[in-house]
Design an enzyme around this catalytic site. Structure first.
Site, mmCIF file in Angstrom:
data_model
loop_
_atom_site.group_PDB
_atom_site.id
_atom_site.type_symbol
_atom_site.label_atom_id
_atom_site.label_comp_id
_atom_site.label_asym_id
_atom_site.label_seq_id
_atom_site.Cartn_x
_atom_site.Cartn_y
_atom_site.Cartn_z
ATOM 1 N N GLY A 162 35.372 -43.555 29.001
ATOM 2 C CA GLY A 162 34.595 -43.352 30.216
ATOM 3 C C GLY A 162 33.115 -43.237 29.958
ATOM 4 O O GLY A 162 32.401 -44.240 29.808
ATOM 5 N N CYS A 163 32.626 -42.018 29.888
ATOM 6 C CA CYS A 163 31.185 -41.788 29.816
ATOM 7 C C CYS A 163 30.569 -42.229 28.487
ATOM 8 O O CYS A 163 29.410 -42.642 28.449
ATOM 9 C CB CYS A 163 30.876 -40.318 30.090
ATOM 10 S SG CYS A 163 31.348 -39.802 31.761
ATOM 11 N N VAL A 164 31.334 -42.131 27.396
ATOM 12 C CA VAL A 164 30.813 -42.617 26.113
ATOM 13 C C VAL A 164 30.632 -44.122 26.172
ATOM 14 O O VAL A 164 29.561 -44.650 25.851
ATOM 15 C CB VAL A 164 31.747 -42.216 24.954
ATOM 16 C CG1 VAL A 164 31.369 -42.965 23.677
ATOM 17 C CG2 VAL A 164 31.671 -40.713 24.710
#
Length: 231
Positions: A162-164
């Site tokens: 996701g955010c990575v």
């Protein structure tokens, strides 16, 4: 489409072992961006939203933070938190399965607080509230990196899928050399974790053992002065 019975982990390990795999490499000045190492995502025994891949993840991140800090390089910690109304979560927070997980993370709430195991230097590190997946989206991360003359971004945190990943794709899109220390990122499940490590390694970043990143930083000598506002 080519089919394969290999698992995501097996595909990742095969790519990692490929001697022909090319790298972007480290540049002249790195920065560390630690993505959402907050209680909502780092405390599996407390919150259902949390995830863990390597139990020593925060220990590894702290070591990188100390090394970067000691060499005058930026250390940045992001966290997710929303207004009581949740409206700054946007459409992302309107899906039934996402609404409870995201909109419940309020500014000042324990879920939003960085894990107290994180070695955050409040006098020198940068702590940044982000609201969407990428740490670059509608934040001043890009201008901070430009100010510090950074050309290499070391990305840790979660989730890998996701955010990575979103931050890594935006980092490369802005022409930063991007490094992902394998033991420093995590996800709820093995398959998306290794599938996204594979994809980032194949396209967007150098996914390296944390020991290799530490070795680079041990031998790194700053090439520019660190900018600090004089008092």
């Amino acid at each position: 489409m080519e089919t394969s019975t290999k698992t995501a982990r097996e595909l990742y390990e095969a790519l990692k072992a490929d001697p022909q795999r090319r790298r972007f490499g480290f540049g002249r000045k790195p920065a560390l961006v630690n993505i959402d190492l907050q209680n909502a995502y780092t405390r599996p025994s407390e919150f259902a939203t949390a995830y863990e891949t390597d139990p020593r993840q925060i220990e590894h991140v702290n070591r990188l933070a100390r090394l970067l800090r000691s060499r005058g390089c930026p250390v940045i910690w992001t966290f997710v938190a929303y207004l009581d109304s949740g409206e700054d979560c946007g459409v992302w927070g309107t899906r039934a399965d996402m609404s409870e997980r995201l909109r419940s993370i309020k500014a000042g709430d324990r879920r939003a607080q960085l894990d107290d195991r994180c070695d955050v230097d409040r006098d020198h590190d940068i702590v940044m509230n982000k609201r969407m997946a990428s740490a670059f989206f509608e934040t001043n991360l890009g201008s901070l990196l430009t100010f510090h003359q950074v050309d290499t971004l070391i990305v840790t945190g979660g989730s890998t899928s996701g955010c990575v990943r979103a931050t890594v794709v935006d980092s490369l899109s802005r022409s930063f050399r991007t490094i992902v220390p394998e033991e420093c990122v995590s996800d709820k499940h093995e398959s998306p974790h290794y599938a996204n490590l594979y994809d980032m390694m194949a396209k967007y970043a150098d996914v390296l053992p944390v020991a290799e990143v530490v070795d680079f930083l041990d031998g790194y000598e700053p090439v520019t002065e660190s900018f600090r506002v004089s008092g």
